[in-house]
Structure formats: structure tokens, C-alpha cells
Write an enzyme that holds these catalytic residues in place. Structure first.
Site, short mmCIF file in Angstrom:
data_model
loop_
_atom_site.label_atom_id
_atom_site.label_comp_id
_atom_site.label_asym_id
_atom_site.label_seq_id
_atom_site.Cartn_x
_atom_site.Cartn_y
_atom_site.Cartn_z
N CYS A 54 0.87 -1.24 0.03
CA CYS A 54 0.18 -0.11 0.18
C CYS A 54 1.07 1.38 -0.02
O CYS A 54 1.90 1.36 0.63
CB CYS A 54 -0.91 0.10 1.24
SG CYS A 54 -1.87 1.34 1.09
N CYS A 58 0.28 4.90 7.18
CA CYS A 58 -0.31 4.85 8.31
C CYS A 58 0.55 4.22 9.01
O CYS A 58 1.33 3.14 8.84
CB CYS A 58 -1.43 4.04 8.30
SG CYS A 58 -2.51 4.33 6.69
N CYS A 61 0.45 0.42 10.20
CA CYS A 61 0.00 -0.64 9.37
C CYS A 61 1.21 -1.48 8.94
O CYS A 61 1.90 -1.12 7.92
CB CYS A 61 -0.88 -0.09 8.29
SG CYS A 61 -1.76 -1.37 7.26
N CYS A 98 -16.09 -9.25 6.14
CA CYS A 98 -15.59 -7.87 5.99
C CYS A 98 -14.48 -8.38 5.02
O CYS A 98 -13.56 -8.94 5.18
CB CYS A 98 -15.14 -7.23 7.00
SG CYS A 98 -14.45 -5.80 6.69
N CYS A 130 -19.49 -6.60 4.20
CA CYS A 130 -18.75 -5.18 4.38
C CYS A 130 -17.38 -5.27 3.70
O CYS A 130 -16.96 -6.39 3.33
CB CYS A 130 -18.66 -5.40 5.89
SG CYS A 130 -17.73 -4.08 6.46
N CYS A 190 -19.46 1.73 8.94
CA CYS A 190 -18.56 1.08 10.22
C CYS A 190 -17.50 1.78 10.29
O CYS A 190 -16.80 2.14 9.33
CB CYS A 190 -18.32 -0.27 9.90
SG CYS A 190 -17.16 -1.30 10.97
N ARG A 262 -17.60 -3.04 18.33
CA ARG A 262 -16.78 -4.18 17.92
C ARG A 262 -15.72 -4.20 18.66
O ARG A 262 -14.74 -3.32 18.64
CB ARG A 262 -16.54 -4.44 16.69
CG ARG A 262 -15.94 -5.78 16.03
CD ARG A 262 -16.12 -5.97 14.70
NE ARG A 262 -17.45 -5.91 14.21
CZ ARG A 262 -18.01 -5.05 13.36
NH1 ARG A 262 -17.19 -4.03 12.87
NH2 ARG A 262 -19.26 -5.41 13.08
N1 SAM Z 1 -6.66 0.35 3.31
C1 SAM Z 1 -7.86 0.68 3.94
C2 SAM Z 1 -7.98 1.78 4.86
O1 SAM Z 1 -7.19 2.13 5.49
O2 SAM Z 1 -9.13 1.91 5.25
C3 SAM Z 1 -8.64 -0.69 4.42
C4 SAM Z 1 -7.76 -1.49 5.38
S1 SAM Z 1 -6.83 -1.15 6.89
C5 SAM Z 1 -5.81 -2.13 7.14
C6 SAM Z 1 -8.42 -1.22 7.86
C7 SAM Z 1 -7.96 -0.79 9.47
O3 SAM Z 1 -7.31 -1.65 9.92
C8 SAM Z 1 -7.31 0.63 9.71
O4 SAM Z 1 -8.03 1.58 9.34
C9 SAM Z 1 -6.82 0.37 11.00
O5 SAM Z 1 -7.67 0.99 11.76
C10 SAM Z 1 -6.88 -1.06 11.39
N2 SAM Z 1 -5.53 -1.54 11.39
C11 SAM Z 1 -4.53 -1.74 10.58
N3 SAM Z 1 -3.34 -1.97 11.23
C12 SAM Z 1 -3.48 -2.48 12.69
C13 SAM Z 1 -2.70 -2.58 13.65
N4 SAM Z 1 -1.62 -2.92 13.68
N5 SAM Z 1 -3.38 -2.56 14.95
C14 SAM Z 1 -4.74 -2.39 15.03
N6 SAM Z 1 -5.57 -1.91 14.00
C15 SAM Z 1 -4.86 -2.00 12.83
C1 DTB Z 2 -11.09 -2.69 12.04
O1 DTB Z 2 -11.39 -1.76 12.61
N1 DTB Z 2 -10.19 -3.65 12.23
C2 DTB Z 2 -10.04 -4.62 11.13
C3 DTB Z 2 -10.92 -4.17 9.91
N2 DTB Z 2 -11.64 -3.05 10.52
C4 DTB Z 2 -10.73 -4.09 8.92
C5 DTB Z 2 -8.51 -4.73 10.80
C6 DTB Z 2 -7.54 -4.98 11.89
C7 DTB Z 2 -6.15 -5.13 11.28
C8 DTB Z 2 -5.15 -5.62 12.28
C9 DTB Z 2 -3.96 -5.49 11.57
C10 DTB Z 2 -3.83 -6.83 10.62
O2 DTB Z 2 -4.23 -7.91 10.66
O3 DTB Z 2 -3.31 -6.59 9.63
FE1 SF4 Z 3 -2.77 1.14 3.41
FE2 SF4 Z 3 -2.69 0.22 5.79
FE3 SF4 Z 3 -2.95 2.63 5.50
FE4 SF4 Z 3 -4.99 0.97 4.81
S1 SF4 Z 3 -4.26 1.01 7.07
S2 SF4 Z 3 -4.39 2.83 3.81
S3 SF4 Z 3 -4.02 -0.96 4.09
S4 SF4 Z 3 -1.19 1.62 4.81
#
Ligand code: SAM
Ligand code: DTB
Ligand code: SF4
Length: 330
Positions: A54, A58, A61, A98, A130, A190, A262
Site C-alpha cells: 500500500c 499509516c 499498518c 468483511c 462489508c 462502520c 466491536r
Molecule cells: N486500506 C483501507 C483503509 O485504510 O481504510 C482498508 C484496510 S486497513 C488495514 C483497515 C483498518 O485496520 C485501519 O483503518 C486500522 O484501523 C486497522 N489496523 C491496521 N493495522 C492495525 C494494527 N496494527 N493494529 C490495529 N488495527 C490496525
Molecule cells: C477494523 O477496524 N479492524 C479490522 C477491520 N476493521 C478491517 C482490521 C484489523 C487489522 C489488524 C492488523 C492486521 O491484521 O493486519
Molecule cells: Fe494502506 Fe494500511 Fe493505511 Fe489501509 S491502513 S491505507 S492498508 S497503509
């Protein structure tokens, strides 16, 4: 005073968040029982339909291309693979699937066409569908709605003030615009956040203030505990104390009485007792299945045991699926 309000003030929510823990939980549990069936927990399952690579930054992430996290990068999955994962999730007791994609935003291309087909196909299994695909335009949201999308996940993650210290490649307003686009298309919203990233209690409360002022309030609010992943800028963050999770869940329940709250990422690091406290405080949904998007999560069996010990049951899908016949006839 009425419970469902869009006029919460920062001081009111902050005072609630900081109130003595057991009083806070007692109050939240009362609201929860008044507006929801407290013995039911909605079970969702996650599937990463496109993983890693990506362009966003973030800090939490593991899927951002710029961090070296060793995730197994893969391009958009074939529909058949999504369907078999959905069937497995349904057999494990999930009523919602989802689908997550590591995209900054949706583009109008063949990948999006395939996602629309996935939405239709999962709808055919009579599960709530979702998606979380990054930013969306109004017309993309409409196409998802037409395919039968039930909910769109798009997290605000933290307060507007703290956002810039977590993500620099997009703004809080970008997030709010996508949420509004989903809403305009008639898709349920959500949206929640992550705690344990080093934010203050005020940042947590400001996130809840913003969510509670959306009109209508989001139908579902995921509260994630940061899963610190090696290679991300937040890898060294200490694990979130369980009491903070309980406080956050209870406060969310009080300011958004009818919302599905959730208990999301971070459960593998929580004890059964800690999670039980969260359910008491008003959490009424989880992600189940041994993987979130890229990190570990308790498996279906473990959660079934937990539900049995606590006398909880998975909520059945009650949403009438209007597209089922259409899909069958296709
Ligand atoms: N790329 C899209 C976005 O950013 O909206 C969808 C996927 S993104 C991985 C979905 C959500 O996962 C993020 O908004 C964040 O709240 C959660 N997330 C990602 N990495 C995480 C982590 N290490 N611990 C907890 N939540 C995480
Ligand atoms: C949300 O709030 N938590 C989920 C879902 N929406 C998409 C994602 C959590 C991701 C945790 C880190 C991972 O497994 O990559
Ligand atoms: Fe990309 Fe992760 Fe950020 Fe979603 S949360 S936009 S997957 S870097």
C-alpha cells in the site's frame, strides 16, 4: 435525559471516560441492556482480498509498502478463493464477512469490477457483506450498494489533532468525505479507531465525539487495540492495558447506545476475563477466525469456548437479502 444524542460535549465524554472504572462499566452495562440484547454477539470474519504494497504511510499498518514487515504481499484474490473463505467463516458462526484491500483508494478498473462480483457472490450466501477498500467516490459507493454491499468500514482511527502524527498521506477530511459518500449511497457505516498508539485520553474521547456527532451515528464502531508489528514505526509501543480497552468500550456504548461496538484487533493479547469485562461494558461484536487481515486472532473454537463460558451466543443474520434470487438467476 435522553440517551441517544448527537450533542455530546467534549467535557461530558471526558468526564465519563475518566469516571471510576466500576461505575463506568455499571452505567454502560445498563445502557447496553436497555438498547440491545446483551446475550448476543455479532460475529464477523475478515478476509484480506488484496494484501500489502500500500502507498499510504499509516504508522500502525503492516501493509504499507514503505515498511519492512515481511507480510505476504498478494494481488487481488480470485472470486472462488473469497467464496470458499466466506463459506468457512459462515460454518464457523460468522454472519458478516468483511473484505479488506490494502488500497489508498478505489479505482474504476477491472479490480473494482471483480470486487463488485465478490460482493454479489458473498451476498448469495446470505451473509452481511462489508468492504474496507480505502477512499471511495459517491459513484463507487453507489456501485457497491447496487451490488448488495451492507456496510463500509472506514476508520477515523484517532482524533483530528493526532491524525497528522499517525498518517501524513491523507487528511481527516478525506476520511469524513468517504464516510459521507457511503452514507449517501445507503450503505451502513462502520467507523472506529485504534487505541494504544501513544495518544492521550483526550484524543480517544475526541474520536468518540466526532463519531457520536455523525448523523445518523455509525451502525458499527470497531475499537482496535494496536497490534504492534515489527517494522512499523509503532513497533515499540507497549501493549495497551486492558483497563483502557474496557474504559473505551464502555464510553463508546454510553455515547452511542444502539451502535454495534466491536471488540476488534488485539484480542490474542487479552485474557478471557478481560474480554468478559469488555462484553459487560457493552461490546457486542468481535472478529472471529484465526487471522485478522495479516495478524493473528483467536480461532473459531477458542471463541466458541469463551461464548459458552459466558453464556453468549452468536447473533444470527437477520438482514433480508434482496439480491439472493438475482444472483441465483444470473
Ligand atoms: N486500506 C483501507 C483503509 O485504510 O481504510 C482498508 C484496510 S486497513 C488495514 C483497515 C483498518 O485496520 C485501519 O483503518 C486500522 O484501523 C486497522 N489496523 C491496521 N493495522 C492495525 C494494527 N496494527 N493494529 C490495529 N488495527 C490496525
Ligand atoms: C477494523 O477496524 N479492524 C479490522 C477491520 N476493521 C478491517 C482490521 C484489523 C487489522 C489488524 C492488523 C492486521 O491484521 O493486519
Ligand atoms: Fe494502506 Fe494500511 Fe493505511 Fe489501509 S491502513 S491505507 S492498508 S497503509
Amino acid at each position: 435525559m435522553k440517551d441517544i444524542r448527537s450533542d455530546w460535549t467534549l467535557t461530558e465524554i471526558l468526564d465519563t471516560y475518566n469516571s471510576p472504572l466500576l461505575e463506568l462499566v455499571y452505567r454502560a452495562a445498563g445502557i447496553h441492556r436497555k438498547y440491545n440484547n446483551s446475550s448476543e454477539v455479532q460475529v464477523s470474519s475478515l478476509i484480506s482480498i488484496k494484501t500489502g504494497g500500500c502507498s499510504e504511510d499509516c504508522s500502525y499498518c503492516p501493509q504499507a509498502a514503505r515498511y519492512n514487515t515481511g507480510v505476504d504481499v498478494h494481488k487481488l484474490m480470485p472470486i472462488e478463493q473469497v467464496l470458499s473463505a466466506a463459506e468457512k467463516a459462515k460454518a464457523g458462526g460468522a454472519s458478516r464477512l468483511c473484505m479488506g484491500a490494502a488500497w489508498r483508494e478505489v479505482r474504476d478498473n477491472s479490480d473494482f469490477d471483480r470486487v463488485l462480483e465478490m460482493v454479489k457472490a458473498v451476498n448469495g450466501l446470505n451473509m452481511e457483506v462489508c468492504c474496507t477498500l480505502g477512499m471511495l467516490t459517491e459513484s463507487q459507493a453507489q456501485r457497491l450498494a447496487d451490488a448488495g454491499l451492507y456496510a463500509y468500514n472506514h476508520n477515523l482511527d484517532t482524533s483530528e489533532e493526532n491524525y497528522k502524527s499517525i498518517i501524513t498521506t491523507r487528511t481527516y477530511d478525506d476520511r469524513l468525505t468517504t464516510i459521507a459518500n457511503a452514507r449517501k449511497a445507503g450503505v451502513t457505516v462502520c467507523s472506529g479507531g485504534i487505541i494504544g498508539m501513544g495518544e492521550s485520553a483526550e484524543d480517544r474521547v475526541k474520536l468518540l465525539l466526532t463519531l457520536s456527532r455523525l448523523d445518523p451515528q455509525p451502525e458499527s464502531v470497531p475499537i482496535n487495540a494496536l497490534v504492534p508489528v515489527a517494522g512499523t514505526p509503532l513497533e515499540k509501543q507497549p501493549l495497551l492495558p486492558i483497563w483502557d480497552m474496557i474504559r473505551m468500550i464502555a464510553t463508546t456504548r454510553i455515547v452511542m447506545p444502539k451502535t454495534v461496538v466491536r471488540l476488534s484487533a488485539g484480542r490474542t493479547a487479552m485474557s478471557d476475563e478481560g474480554q468478559a469485562f469488555c462484553f459487560l461494558a457493552g461490546a457486542n461484536s468481535i472478529f472471529a477466525g484465526d487471522k485478522l487481515l495479516t495478524t493473528a486472532n483467536p480461532d473459531f473454537k477458542q471463541d466458541r469456548r469463551l461464548f459458552d463460558s459466558l453464556g453468549l451466543k452468536p447473533k444470527q443474520n437477520t438482514v433480508q437479502n434482496t439480491l439472493v434470487n438475482e444472483t441465483v438467476l444470473d
